[in-house]
Write an enzyme that holds these catalytic residues in place. Structure first.
Site, PDB file in Angstrom:
ATOM      1  N   GLU A   1       0.836  -1.216   0.000  1.00  0.00           N
ATOM      2  CA  GLU A   1       0.000   0.000   0.000  1.00  0.00           C
ATOM      3  C   GLU A   1       0.864   1.256   0.000  1.00  0.00           C
ATOM      4  O   GLU A   1       0.526   2.250  -0.640  1.00  0.00           O
ATOM      5  CB  GLU A   1      -0.977  -0.003   1.177  1.00  0.00           C
ATOM      6  CG  GLU A   1      -1.881  -1.239   1.282  1.00  0.00           C
ATOM      7  CD  GLU A   1      -2.587  -1.639  -0.007  1.00  0.00           C
ATOM      8  OE1 GLU A   1      -2.790  -0.771  -0.880  1.00  0.00           O
ATOM      9  OE2 GLU A   1      -2.923  -2.833  -0.154  1.00  0.00           O
TER      10      GLU A   1
ATOM     11  N   TYR B   1      -1.528  -7.907 -11.163  1.00  0.00           N
ATOM     12  CA  TYR B   1      -0.579  -7.898 -10.050  1.00  0.00           C
ATOM     13  C   TYR B   1       0.714  -8.645 -10.401  1.00  0.00           C
ATOM     14  O   TYR B   1       1.793  -8.060 -10.452  1.00  0.00           O
ATOM     15  CB  TYR B   1      -1.204  -8.570  -8.812  1.00  0.00           C
ATOM     16  CG  TYR B   1      -2.272  -7.742  -8.126  1.00  0.00           C
ATOM     17  CD1 TYR B   1      -1.984  -7.045  -6.964  1.00  0.00           C
ATOM     18  CD2 TYR B   1      -3.563  -7.668  -8.629  1.00  0.00           C
ATOM     19  CE1 TYR B   1      -2.949  -6.301  -6.302  1.00  0.00           C
ATOM     20  CE2 TYR B   1      -4.542  -6.923  -7.985  1.00  0.00           C
ATOM     21  CZ  TYR B   1      -4.228  -6.237  -6.821  1.00  0.00           C
ATOM     22  OH  TYR B   1      -5.183  -5.492  -6.188  1.00  0.00           O
TER      23      TYR B   1
HETATM   24  N1  BES Z   1      -5.931  -1.122  -4.558  1.00  0.00           N
HETATM   25  C1  BES Z   1      -5.953  -2.479  -4.137  1.00  0.00           C
HETATM   26  C2  BES Z   1      -7.309  -2.939  -3.687  1.00  0.00           C
HETATM   27  C3  BES Z   1      -8.411  -2.822  -4.712  1.00  0.00           C
HETATM   28  C4  BES Z   1      -8.174  -2.982  -6.063  1.00  0.00           C
HETATM   29  C5  BES Z   1      -9.697  -2.550  -4.304  1.00  0.00           C
HETATM   30  C6  BES Z   1      -9.225  -2.853  -6.990  1.00  0.00           C
HETATM   31  C7  BES Z   1     -10.723  -2.427  -5.208  1.00  0.00           C
HETATM   32  C8  BES Z   1     -10.494  -2.583  -6.560  1.00  0.00           C
HETATM   33  C9  BES Z   1      -4.939  -2.723  -3.009  1.00  0.00           C
HETATM   34  O1  BES Z   1      -3.756  -2.013  -3.167  1.00  0.00           O
HETATM   35  C10 BES Z   1      -4.564  -4.173  -3.040  1.00  0.00           C
HETATM   36  O2  BES Z   1      -4.028  -4.608  -4.018  1.00  0.00           O
HETATM   37  N2  BES Z   1      -4.849  -4.902  -1.968  1.00  0.00           N
HETATM   38  C11 BES Z   1      -4.536  -6.305  -1.834  1.00  0.00           C
HETATM   39  C12 BES Z   1      -3.366  -6.514  -0.936  1.00  0.00           C
HETATM   40  C13 BES Z   1      -2.044  -6.556  -1.580  1.00  0.00           C
HETATM   41  C14 BES Z   1      -0.964  -6.900  -0.569  1.00  0.00           C
HETATM   42  C15 BES Z   1      -1.940  -7.458  -2.785  1.00  0.00           C
HETATM   43  C16 BES Z   1      -5.696  -7.002  -1.153  1.00  0.00           C
HETATM   44  O3  BES Z   1      -6.594  -6.318  -0.665  1.00  0.00           O
HETATM   45  O4  BES Z   1      -5.697  -8.213  -1.075  1.00  0.00           O
HETATM   46 ZN    ZN Z   2      -2.579  -2.669  -4.756  1.00  0.00          ZN
END
Ligand code: BES
Ligand code: ZN
Length: 631
Positions: free
Chosen positions: A324, A409
């Protein structure tokens, strides 16, 4: 859920971009003057005619009615000569009471407005005829009970059980369910907010926060950000400083644990600054939310929102903080212009995340995370249709969150690792730093990135261009053949232990697992076949106590195996897990696995009936579709 359609743009449009950009090195089309306009299929807005620049909120937080009510005053600017175009805004389930406009910024005149019919994905188009010379448009409104961004928690649903709690989750297209605005990541806005709430509750936003204030809160975000980064939380919150510009907010019962878990925040900020230039947002704090938060984390500027499921007690899941925090460069500073470009946010962020982990916790930790990521990607690709395996994914007509897979990702991060290895770290680091500077506070498309890569890294080197194979990475399904090979010795050893145990001669208890990290345990479990049988599950559980693990990632992995293998002794833990947190990444696969058998489906419905009222609307929408829930 809408079915994936074949991509409409499949041929080599980006390749053409590359060629064009290399032919015109002095005129980088659509780069130097900011993002070339690209239609955002997930917004009704018309920024090409009239554009929102600033949002001023004045909202009352009404816990009784579970509604935000007040006004949003939008500063608008005509961007085309066609003065007749109305202002088109996004909204979802908002009750719009009145619209006013002003040409001098002081006096307001009541105007007309119309709300379009509901699109199940996009919500309602709010059309406001705006006269020539309009400067401000003020919308008086309140949020509806089904606002998709908001979760209202009754006091019993919080840790402290004494005060209610509210939080927002605006990404991807939920900002429109609590603010009428142009809800496209390409339309950046600054914002100010006046938030009124009950005594004893603290309000925090993705802006400057002051933990000493009470009741009447004023916020300002001076940097232009995409609307999906506007965030608010209100509850019984305490604050603990971690470093000079870092700290944690959480319910009083959780805040000390969070401060210990996240003790390395300051180190992480410094490490990232060393690599990619200054942190440009002032403070960096983390808000730990109640367990129903539907994501692991959300990069709201100045104030990351995080799930308490990452508080493992041993810092083993703090890659989330690195993740984050990285978004403060990749995502918040340089943002995806549309949801097809989402990999620019997440792929870059996963790459940065691992660079931070390497600096703060060493190479081994970073390598393990990379290998786990790569394996996860391979498993997911096996299930995804080819069009959904593409980085520059076509999401027209679909929910942008359909694109929320390992592809943006992990394939995105792998692509950047591939570039890094092709040109060397030093050159790639310098390139990334200049990329963040060049596009700072702008929203860009995949084509913008590709053109910049070409003009600032490839620079006509045909051999390098051939090696990078950008077109293949960006527009084709699967993992390119020349993708980097990743290894982590510790994980190779964990895999060997899994094989040894499967061989049947060494009992679980005698395996060499002393001192294993969470990542090694996860890899060990993932190296086992899907069908193990109850006896072998029992042996593992007796040997390692998986059903009693306090680590959310290990628990999740174990419970997936328990469901697949009908391992009954884990049932109470499964029910407890599904009813005690609302993180979608855990809920979605577990419910999906359960509904595969008739008894499992019954069990899923029984648990879900109990858990559903505690989940966030975003998680509810997902699980409803899996279990076939009808209101
Ligand atoms: N920005 C994302 C979460 C997100 C993406 C919310 C698209 C809604 C729509 C956040 O940065 C994220 O990727 N969170 C991951 C954790 C991360 C360590 C891979 C999660 O929530 O699992
Ligand atoms: Zn993210």
């Amino acid at each position: 859920m809408p079915q994936p359609k074949p991509p409409t743009v499949y041929p080599h449009s980006l390749y053409r971009w590359l060629v064009l950009a290399s032919l015109l090195p002095l005129v980088p089309v659509g780069v130097s003057c900011g993002a070339k306009f690209e239609k955002d299929h997930h917004s009704f807005a018309n920024p090409e005619h009239i554009r929102v620049r600033h949002v001023d909120l004045d909202l009352n937080v009404d816990f009784e009615r579970k509604s935000l009510a007040g006004q949003a005053t939008l500063t608008v600017e005509r961007t085309s000569d066609d003065g007749k175009q109305p202002l088109l805004l996004d909204s979802r389930a908002l009750r719009v009471k009145k619209v006013e406009w002003s040409t001098d910024g002081r006096s307001f005149t009541e105007g007309t407005f119309s709300l379009g019919k509901t699109d199940p994905i996009l919500g309602e188009k709010l059309s406001v005829p705006a006269p020539v010379g309009v400067k401000l448009v003020r919308v008086h409104y309140s949020t509806g009970p089904r606002a998709s961004a908001l979760q209202w928690l009754d006091r019993e649903q919080t840790g402290g059980k004494r005060h209610p709690f509210l939080f927002t989750q605006s990404q991807a297209i939920h900002a429109r369910s609590w603010i009428p605005l142009q809800d496209s990541p390409g339309v950046r806005v600054t914002y100010t907010a006046h938030i009124r709430t009950a005594k004893g509750l603290l309000a925090v936003m993705s802006a400057n926060n002051d933990p000493k204030k009470a009741r009447d809160y004023r916020f300002e975000m001076k940097r232009a950000i995409p609307p999906y980064l506007i965030a608010l939380a209100v509850g019984d919150l305490a604050f603990r400083a971690v470093g000079p510009r870092t700290g944690v907010y959480a319910e009083p019962g959780v805040v000390d644990k969070a401060a210990i878990e996240f003790a390395d925040m300051e180190k992480m900020v410094k490490a990232t600054e060393g690599l990619y230039g200054p942190y440009r947002w002032g403070r960096y704090d983390i808000l730990v939310l109640p367990p129903s938060f539907p994501f692991g984390g959300m990069e709201n500027p100045c104030l990351t929102f995080a799930s308490p499921t990452v508080l493992a007690g041993d810092k083993s899941l703090v890659s989330l903080v690195a993740h984050e925090l990285s978004h403060s460069w990749s995502g918040n500073l340089v943002s995806n212009a549309t949801w097809r470009d989402f990999w620019l946010n997440e792929g870059f962020t996963v790459y940065l995340e691992r660079r931070i982990l390497e600096q703060v916790y060493g190479k081994q930790r970073a390598e393990m995370e990379a290998v786990l990521g790569r394996r996860g990607l391979e498993r997911e690709l096996a299930e995804l249709k080819p069009p959904d395996q593409v980085l520059h994914i076509d999401l027209k007509g679909r929910d942008p969150e359909d694109g929320l897979t390992d592809v943006p990702y992990e394939k995105g991060a792998l692509f950047l690792t591939h570039i890094e290895r092709s040109v060397g770290r030093e050159r790639f680091d310098a390139f990334l730093k200049s990329y963040f500077d060049h596009f700072a506070f702008r929203s860009i498309t995949t084509a913008d990135f590709v053109a910049y890569l070409d003009s600032h890294l490839v620079k006509g080197d045909r051999k390098l261009a051939e090696k990078l194979s950008v077109e293949e990475w960006v527009n084709r399904p699967g993992i390119p053949g020349r993708a980097p090979r990743l290894t982590a010795e510790a994980l190779t050893r964990a895999e060997e232990q899994a094989k040894t145990w499967l061989g049947g001669k060494v009992p679980a208890k005698s395996l060499k697992t002393a001192g294993w990290s969470t990542q090694e345990w996860l890899h060990f479990l993932q190296a086992l076949p899907e069908k193990l049988g109850r006896e072998r599950m029992k042996e593992l559980d007796e040997g390692f106590n998986f059903s009693r693990s306090g680590n959310s990632e290990i628990t999740f992995q174990w419970l997936m195996m328990a469901v697949r293998n009908g391992y009954e002794p884990a049932s109470p833990r499964l029910e407890q897990f599904l009813t005690s947190m609302g993180r979608r990444k855990f809920l979605q696969p577990l419910y999906a696995e359960l509904v595969k058998t008739p008894q499992g489906k019954e069990r899923a419905l029984r648990i879900y009936r109990k858990a559903r009222p505690t989940y966030h609307p975003i998680a509810i929408a997902t699980v409803d579709a899996i279990v076939g829930w009808k209101d």
